[in-house]
Structure formats: structure tokens, C-alpha cells
Motif scaffolding. Sequence first.
Motif, PDB file in Angstrom:
ATOM      1  N   LEU A  29      39.897 -48.752 -67.414  1.00 53.82           N
ATOM      2  CA  LEU A  29      38.601 -48.638 -67.400  1.00 53.82           C
ATOM      3  C   LEU A  29      38.082 -47.060 -68.003  1.00 53.82           C
ATOM      4  O   LEU A  29      39.037 -46.225 -68.324  1.00 53.82           O
ATOM      5  N   VAL A  30      36.866 -47.174 -68.461  1.00 51.84           N
ATOM      6  CA  VAL A  30      36.454 -45.756 -68.930  1.00 51.84           C
ATOM      7  C   VAL A  30      35.914 -45.062 -67.723  1.00 51.84           C
ATOM      8  O   VAL A  30      35.167 -45.404 -66.797  1.00 51.84           O
ATOM      9  N   HIS A  31      36.332 -43.366 -67.909  1.00 51.02           N
ATOM     10  CA  HIS A  31      36.033 -42.626 -66.807  1.00 51.02           C
ATOM     11  C   HIS A  31      34.604 -41.885 -66.908  1.00 51.02           C
ATOM     12  O   HIS A  31      34.533 -41.237 -67.860  1.00 51.02           O
ATOM     13  N   LEU A  32      33.749 -42.035 -66.069  1.00 52.51           N
ATOM     14  CA  LEU A  32      32.345 -41.322 -66.356  1.00 52.51           C
ATOM     15  C   LEU A  32      32.099 -40.299 -65.338  1.00 52.51           C
ATOM     16  O   LEU A  32      31.779 -40.779 -64.239  1.00 52.51           O
ATOM     17  N   SER A  33      32.454 -39.180 -65.703  1.00 53.37           N
ATOM     18  CA  SER A  33      32.334 -38.218 -64.450  1.00 53.37           C
ATOM     19  C   SER A  33      31.210 -37.099 -64.694  1.00 53.37           C
ATOM     20  O   SER A  33      31.503 -36.606 -65.791  1.00 53.37           O
ATOM     21  N   THR A  34      30.575 -37.266 -64.150  1.00 51.69           N
ATOM     22  CA  THR A  34      29.112 -36.318 -64.574  1.00 51.69           C
ATOM     23  C   THR A  34      29.387 -35.067 -64.142  1.00 51.69           C
ATOM     24  O   THR A  34      28.909 -33.906 -65.022  1.00 51.69           O
ATOM     25  N   GLY A  35      30.145 -34.574 -63.294  1.00 55.95           N
ATOM     26  CA  GLY A  35      30.819 -33.240 -63.152  1.00 55.95           C
ATOM     27  C   GLY A  35      31.518 -32.468 -64.360  1.00 55.95           C
ATOM     28  O   GLY A  35      31.606 -31.616 -65.053  1.00 55.95           O
ATOM     29  N   ASP A  36      32.504 -33.602 -65.077  1.00 56.08           N
ATOM     30  CA  ASP A  36      33.225 -33.333 -66.054  1.00 56.08           C
ATOM     31  C   ASP A  36      32.370 -32.998 -67.330  1.00 56.08           C
ATOM     32  O   ASP A  36      32.583 -32.301 -68.181  1.00 56.08           O
ATOM     33  N   LEU A  37      31.276 -34.079 -67.600  1.00 52.21           N
ATOM     34  CA  LEU A  37      30.435 -34.039 -68.623  1.00 52.21           C
ATOM     35  C   LEU A  37      29.641 -32.473 -68.699  1.00 52.21           C
ATOM     36  O   LEU A  37      29.457 -32.048 -69.663  1.00 52.21           O
ATOM     37  N   LEU A  38      28.917 -32.414 -67.330  1.00 52.00           N
ATOM     38  CA  LEU A  38      28.317 -30.995 -67.271  1.00 52.00           C
ATOM     39  C   LEU A  38      29.252 -29.900 -67.592  1.00 52.00           C
ATOM     40  O   LEU A  38      28.761 -28.909 -68.174  1.00 52.00           O
ATOM     41  N   ARG A  39      30.497 -29.905 -66.959  1.00 53.63           N
ATOM     42  CA  ARG A  39      31.318 -28.554 -67.452  1.00 53.63           C
ATOM     43  C   ARG A  39      31.617 -28.515 -68.782  1.00 53.63           C
ATOM     44  O   ARG A  39      31.884 -27.470 -69.426  1.00 53.63           O
ATOM     45  N   ALA A  40      31.688 -29.703 -69.474  1.00 53.10           N
ATOM     46  CA  ALA A  40      32.108 -29.705 -70.907  1.00 53.10           C
ATOM     47  C   ALA A  40      30.866 -28.842 -71.621  1.00 53.10           C
ATOM     48  O   ALA A  40      30.882 -28.183 -72.436  1.00 53.10           O
ATOM     49  N   GLU A  41      29.640 -29.334 -71.095  1.00 46.72           N
ATOM     50  CA  GLU A  41      28.400 -28.753 -71.757  1.00 46.72           C
ATOM     51  C   GLU A  41      28.498 -27.285 -71.661  1.00 46.72           C
ATOM     52  O   GLU A  41      27.919 -26.455 -72.505  1.00 46.72           O
ATOM     53  N   THR A  42      28.640 -26.782 -70.447  1.00 50.31           N
ATOM     54  CA  THR A  42      28.861 -25.490 -70.050  1.00 50.31           C
ATOM     55  C   THR A  42      29.644 -24.678 -70.917  1.00 50.31           C
ATOM     56  O   THR A  42      29.536 -23.847 -71.415  1.00 50.31           O
ATOM     57  N   LYS A  43      31.064 -25.444 -70.931  1.00 50.76           N
ATOM     58  CA  LYS A  43      31.686 -24.777 -71.833  1.00 50.76           C
ATOM     59  C   LYS A  43      31.461 -24.541 -73.473  1.00 50.76           C
ATOM     60  O   LYS A  43      31.810 -23.411 -73.997  1.00 50.76           O
ATOM     61  N   ALA A  44      30.866 -25.500 -73.812  1.00 47.90           N
ATOM     62  CA  ALA A  44      30.167 -25.492 -75.299  1.00 47.90           C
ATOM     63  C   ALA A  44      28.960 -24.692 -75.263  1.00 47.90           C
ATOM     64  O   ALA A  44      28.537 -24.336 -76.523  1.00 47.90           O
ATOM     65  N   GLU A  45      28.598 -24.093 -74.284  1.00 49.59           N
ATOM     66  CA  GLU A  45      27.406 -23.048 -74.071  1.00 49.59           C
ATOM     67  C   GLU A  45      26.263 -23.744 -74.912  1.00 49.59           C
ATOM     68  O   GLU A  45      25.551 -23.214 -75.465  1.00 49.59           O
ATOM     69  N   THR A  46      26.158 -25.273 -74.578  1.00 51.83           N
ATOM     70  CA  THR A  46      24.869 -25.854 -75.032  1.00 51.83           C
ATOM     71  C   THR A  46      23.566 -25.288 -74.249  1.00 51.83           C
ATOM     72  O   THR A  46      24.007 -24.983 -72.928  1.00 51.83           O
ATOM     73  N   GLU A  47      22.436 -25.747 -74.660  1.00 45.82           N
ATOM     74  CA  GLU A  47      21.226 -25.264 -73.727  1.00 45.82           C
ATOM     75  C   GLU A  47      21.286 -25.892 -72.492  1.00 45.82           C
ATOM     76  O   GLU A  47      21.062 -25.406 -71.371  1.00 45.82           O
ATOM     77  N   LEU A  48      21.557 -27.177 -72.514  1.00 52.66           N
ATOM     78  CA  LEU A  48      21.763 -28.107 -71.243  1.00 52.66           C
ATOM     79  C   LEU A  48      22.883 -27.549 -70.250  1.00 52.66           C
ATOM     80  O   LEU A  48      22.743 -27.198 -69.266  1.00 52.66           O
ATOM     81  N   GLY A  49      24.056 -27.066 -71.154  1.00 51.93           N
ATOM     82  CA  GLY A  49      25.064 -26.519 -70.188  1.00 51.93           C
ATOM     83  C   GLY A  49      24.856 -25.308 -69.400  1.00 51.93           C
ATOM     84  O   GLY A  49      25.151 -24.895 -68.428  1.00 51.93           O
TER      85      GLY A  49
END
Length: 190
Positions: A29-49
Motif C-alpha cells: 500500500l501507499v503510506h499517507l501520513s499527514t504528520g510526515d508530509l507536514l514535517r517535510a514541508e517544515t524541513k524544506a522551509e516552505t511557506e506552508l511548512g
Amino acid sequence: MSKLNIVLFGPPGAGKGTQSEFLIKKYDLVHLSTGDLLRAETKAETELGIQAKELMDRGDLVADHIVIGMIRNKMEANLKAKGFIFDGFPRTRAQAEALDEMLEVKEEPITAMLSLEVAEEELVRRLLGRGATSGRVDDKDEAVIRNRIRTYEKDTAPLKEYYTSQGKYKAIDGIGSVAEITDRLVKAIA
Ligand code: B4P
């Protein structure tokens, strides 16, 4: 064959991320973790992150439209998946309704909502344990952890009724070894 779409549910520290690792391999299956997705945005320092980080560090939820948009994008990017594990999503009724709408269009509804049940003191113990090594700000401070648990009880736990009314809610004892709990989840999916 119809797709296997599992909502892996439970309070912070119940073992959702941990168990997802095993289930994605077993069922491909494909793993969709909103926590992981949000942490990736934070790490990349996007505006959303940057916006999300402040809320996450306090143990508050990120706005529904943001997490719904992230899930929609990831589902669109994985049209050929055999199914999804939704980990940490949905966390509000608006998110649950949006997910049902997205899946209804595809005629691939949620198969089951598996809810890992763990008492509060064990959750706090696990998260403080992870906080010692993970670098996650939201795992370091007991007051933040307890705020996450209160937020879960207020906004997220009511989704048990939402999925019960669809005949999809299954409670799983989340206390025991990681392997024992994986076994319980596999039996509930079968
Ligand atoms: P998440 O990343 O979803 O974090 P979590 O609830 O802590 O769960 P996680 O899956 O990481 O931990 P697990 O229980 O596996 O969310 C973080 C923040 O992001 C939220 O507070 C919110 O701000 C934001 N967010 C995410 N999704 C959102 C959404 N949909 N809407 C709005 N905001 C959103 O593991 C915890 C620990 O327990 C680990 O150390 C693990 O090793 C240990 N453990 C696991 N199983 C165990 C067992 N059987 N025995 C002993 N220890 C165990």
C-alpha cells in the motif's frame, strides 16, 4: 480486485506510524501520513511548512484545507496504488467528509477504520521516550503532549462515531509488542 483503503486511527503515540511501516509492506500500500508530509514541508522551509510548524510545536491541529489539499495531491500522484494507509488523517469531521468525497468519485471507499486504543499515561511515556532522540519539538514537553491528547479527544475521537455509523470502526488493543499489535491489525483486515 477492490482497493484496500485503511484509516489507521488513534491518539498521538498510539503506534500509527510504527504499524504503518509493516502494513504497507505486507499489503503493498501507499503510506499517507499527514504528520510526515507536514514535517517535510517544515524541513524544506516552505511557506506552508513555516505556518504549520508553529501549530505543530504547540500540539494544535493544522487547518483542514491544508491537510486535505496535501492528501488530494498525494492520491492524484498515486493513481495506480493498490490502496492507501491513511495515518493521522482524518483528524476532524471536515477531513473525514472530504476523504469520503474524494474516494466516492473513484468508487474506492474506505475498507476499515482501525483504531489503536492506548491509555494516556502510556502515550505520554512513549512520546517522551521518542522525544529524547527524535528532535521533534512536540515530543519534548509533557504539557504539549497532553495538549495533543486533549485535541485528539475533542476533535478527533468523535470520528469513531462517524465510522461506526458506516459499519467501519474496529477497536484494536494498542498495548503489547509491536509484532503482537501488527497481528491484531492483520486479523482485523482479513
Ligand atoms: P503525527 O505525525 O500524526 O504524530 P503522532 O500522532 O504523534 O503519531 P505517530 O504516528 O508519529 O507516532 P506513533 O504513534 O507511531 O502528527 C503530528 C502533528 O502534525 C499533529 O499534532 C498536528 O499538529 C499535525 N497534523 C498531522 N496530521 C494532521 C491532520 N490530519 N490535521 C491537522 N493537523 C495534523 O509512535 C509514537 C512512539 O511510540 C514511537 O516512539 C514508537 O516507537 C512508540 N511505539 C509504537 N508502538 C509501540 C508499542 N507497541 N509499544 C511501545 N512503544 C511503541
